[in-house]
Design an enzyme around this catalytic site. Sequence first.
Site, mmCIF file in Angstrom:
data_model
loop_
_atom_site.group_PDB
_atom_site.id
_atom_site.type_symbol
_atom_site.label_atom_id
_atom_site.label_comp_id
_atom_site.label_asym_id
_atom_site.label_seq_id
_atom_site.Cartn_x
_atom_site.Cartn_y
_atom_site.Cartn_z
ATOM 1 N N LYS A 22 -5.122 -22.806 45.215
ATOM 2 C CA LYS A 22 -6.042 -22.837 44.077
ATOM 3 C C LYS A 22 -7.346 -23.575 44.421
ATOM 4 O O LYS A 22 -7.415 -24.317 45.408
ATOM 5 C CB LYS A 22 -5.323 -23.473 42.869
ATOM 6 C CG LYS A 22 -4.130 -22.634 42.382
ATOM 7 C CD LYS A 22 -3.522 -23.194 41.093
ATOM 8 C CE LYS A 22 -2.361 -22.337 40.614
ATOM 9 N NZ LYS A 22 -1.767 -22.840 39.347
ATOM 10 N N TYR A 43 -3.577 -13.610 35.026
ATOM 11 C CA TYR A 43 -2.775 -14.495 34.182
ATOM 12 C C TYR A 43 -2.565 -13.919 32.781
ATOM 13 O O TYR A 43 -2.308 -14.681 31.829
ATOM 14 C CB TYR A 43 -3.434 -15.874 34.081
ATOM 15 C CG TYR A 43 -3.121 -16.823 35.241
ATOM 16 C CD1 TYR A 43 -1.798 -17.174 35.544
ATOM 17 C CD2 TYR A 43 -4.132 -17.392 36.004
ATOM 18 C CE1 TYR A 43 -1.505 -18.050 36.573
ATOM 19 C CE2 TYR A 43 -3.839 -18.287 37.040
ATOM 20 C CZ TYR A 43 -2.525 -18.608 37.320
ATOM 21 O OH TYR A 43 -2.229 -19.487 38.339
ATOM 22 N N ARG A 77 8.837 -21.344 45.549
ATOM 23 C CA ARG A 77 8.812 -22.152 44.312
ATOM 24 C C ARG A 77 9.357 -23.558 44.583
ATOM 25 O O ARG A 77 8.852 -24.550 44.058
ATOM 26 C CB ARG A 77 9.642 -21.466 43.219
ATOM 27 C CG ARG A 77 9.148 -20.083 42.822
ATOM 28 C CD ARG A 77 7.951 -20.112 41.917
ATOM 29 N NE ARG A 77 8.223 -20.737 40.645
ATOM 30 C CZ ARG A 77 7.320 -20.815 39.663
ATOM 31 N NH1 ARG A 77 6.104 -20.281 39.822
ATOM 32 N NH2 ARG A 77 7.608 -21.402 38.535
ATOM 33 N N THR A 133 5.523 -27.620 38.121
ATOM 34 C CA THR A 133 4.165 -27.291 37.655
ATOM 35 C C THR A 133 3.324 -28.557 37.483
ATOM 36 O O THR A 133 2.164 -28.603 37.902
ATOM 37 C CB THR A 133 4.254 -26.551 36.300
ATOM 38 O OG1 THR A 133 5.150 -25.450 36.442
ATOM 39 C CG2 THR A 133 2.888 -26.043 35.865
ATOM 40 N N ASN A 153 -3.204 -27.724 40.038
ATOM 41 C CA ASN A 153 -1.967 -28.048 40.744
ATOM 42 C C ASN A 153 -1.809 -27.344 42.091
ATOM 43 O O ASN A 153 -0.695 -27.077 42.535
ATOM 44 C CB ASN A 153 -0.758 -27.829 39.821
ATOM 45 C CG ASN A 153 -0.634 -26.390 39.362
ATOM 46 O OD1 ASN A 153 -1.424 -25.540 39.737
ATOM 47 N ND2 ASN A 153 0.381 -26.112 38.550
ATOM 48 N N HIS A 192 -0.185 -21.542 43.631
ATOM 49 C CA HIS A 192 0.556 -20.604 42.778
ATOM 50 C C HIS A 192 1.600 -19.896 43.628
ATOM 51 O O HIS A 192 1.368 -19.626 44.803
ATOM 52 C CB HIS A 192 -0.383 -19.547 42.194
ATOM 53 C CG HIS A 192 0.347 -18.344 41.670
ATOM 54 N ND1 HIS A 192 0.929 -18.324 40.424
ATOM 55 C CD2 HIS A 192 0.646 -17.149 42.244
ATOM 56 C CE1 HIS A 192 1.544 -17.147 40.257
ATOM 57 N NE2 HIS A 192 1.379 -16.424 41.342
ATOM 58 N N GLU A 208 1.744 -8.948 41.292
ATOM 59 C CA GLU A 208 0.688 -9.826 41.808
ATOM 60 C C GLU A 208 0.197 -9.370 43.180
ATOM 61 O O GLU A 208 -1.010 -9.412 43.457
ATOM 62 C CB GLU A 208 1.218 -11.269 41.846
ATOM 63 C CG GLU A 208 1.441 -11.806 40.427
ATOM 64 C CD GLU A 208 2.095 -13.177 40.370
ATOM 65 O OE1 GLU A 208 2.471 -13.734 41.418
ATOM 66 O OE2 GLU A 208 2.212 -13.710 39.246
HETATM 67 P P1 ATP Z 1 1.936 -20.702 38.801
HETATM 68 O O1 ATP Z 1 2.183 -19.531 37.891
HETATM 69 O O2 ATP Z 1 0.440 -20.985 38.976
HETATM 70 O O3 ATP Z 1 2.649 -20.575 40.096
HETATM 71 P P2 ATP Z 1 3.906 -22.222 37.362
HETATM 72 O O4 ATP Z 1 4.708 -20.978 37.408
HETATM 73 O O5 ATP Z 1 4.503 -23.470 37.905
HETATM 74 O O6 ATP Z 1 2.516 -22.016 38.117
HETATM 75 P P3 ATP Z 1 3.114 -21.487 34.681
HETATM 76 O O7 ATP Z 1 3.867 -21.945 33.497
HETATM 77 O O8 ATP Z 1 3.255 -20.078 35.135
HETATM 78 O O9 ATP Z 1 3.405 -22.504 35.883
HETATM 79 O O10 ATP Z 1 1.584 -21.783 34.378
HETATM 80 C C1 ATP Z 1 0.557 -21.167 35.152
HETATM 81 C C2 ATP Z 1 -0.492 -22.202 35.479
HETATM 82 O O11 ATP Z 1 -1.143 -22.584 34.279
HETATM 83 C C3 ATP Z 1 0.034 -23.516 36.054
HETATM 84 O O12 ATP Z 1 0.269 -23.465 37.432
HETATM 85 C C4 ATP Z 1 -1.102 -24.451 35.730
HETATM 86 O O13 ATP Z 1 -2.206 -24.283 36.633
HETATM 87 C C5 ATP Z 1 -1.515 -23.959 34.349
HETATM 88 N N1 ATP Z 1 -0.802 -24.679 33.295
HETATM 89 C C6 ATP Z 1 0.502 -24.576 32.961
HETATM 90 N N2 ATP Z 1 0.823 -25.379 31.931
HETATM 91 C C7 ATP Z 1 -0.318 -26.008 31.608
HETATM 92 C C8 ATP Z 1 -0.673 -26.970 30.615
HETATM 93 N N3 ATP Z 1 0.236 -27.450 29.751
HETATM 94 N N4 ATP Z 1 -1.956 -27.406 30.578
HETATM 95 C C9 ATP Z 1 -2.884 -26.932 31.424
HETATM 96 N N5 ATP Z 1 -2.619 -26.006 32.384
HETATM 97 C C10 ATP Z 1 -1.363 -25.562 32.485
HETATM 98 MG MG MG Z 2 3.913 -19.084 36.821
#
Ligand code: ATP
Ligand code: MG
Length: 138
Positions: A10, A50, A86, A92, A113, A116, A127
């Site tokens: 990211k 997204y 993962r 996350t 974070n 992804h 994706e």
């Molecule tokens: P990713 O899909 O990016 O691999 P993830 O699967 O761990 O991450 P998701 O729940 O899919 O998490 O959320 C997608 C992304 O949205 C997160 O990686 C983070 O960048 C952002 N995100 C998730 N929760 C929050 C939150 N509460 N506040 C702000 N940003 C968030």
């Molecule tokens: Mg995710």
Amino acid sequence: MSQRTFSIIKPDAVRKGYTAAILAAIEKAGFQIASIKKQSISKAQAEGFYAVHSARPFFDSLTTFMSSGPIVLMVLEKENAIADLRKLMGATNPANAEEGTIRKQFAGSIEENAIHGSDAPETAAFEIGYWFAGYELV
Ligand code: ATP
Ligand code: MG
């Protein structure tokens, strides 16, 4: 059997100069890089990627962040690639990420974070197809 997953370094991690360290962690964990490219994406491209999160309160902020600077897009390959990536990424929210994970080491916040990774075979297929053309994956 070998499996493919999709990953993004990211914009926060690229900006901070963590690209090589994250790639090293990925290779050390046994992943092959099937394809890789660095580019900046538009807000609209981030919104399409997204779309599953479009109803979430953080959607606007997340897609602004993802289009805020260059990212590294990758297709990674190994046995059990989706689950293993993962695990290597960590939780996350980096505050909850296990020691040694990429997010524990390189993520700054729950939004910024660092990485992804696809969360299931169906999302990996979507994706990979969203970001890579077939000819980039031969
Ligand atoms: P990713 O899909 O990016 O691999 P993830 O699967 O761990 O991450 P998701 O729940 O899919 O998490 O959320 C997608 C992304 O949205 C997160 O990686 C983070 O960048 C952002 N995100 C998730 N929760 C929050 C939150 N509460 N506040 C702000 N940003 C968030
Ligand atoms: Mg995710």
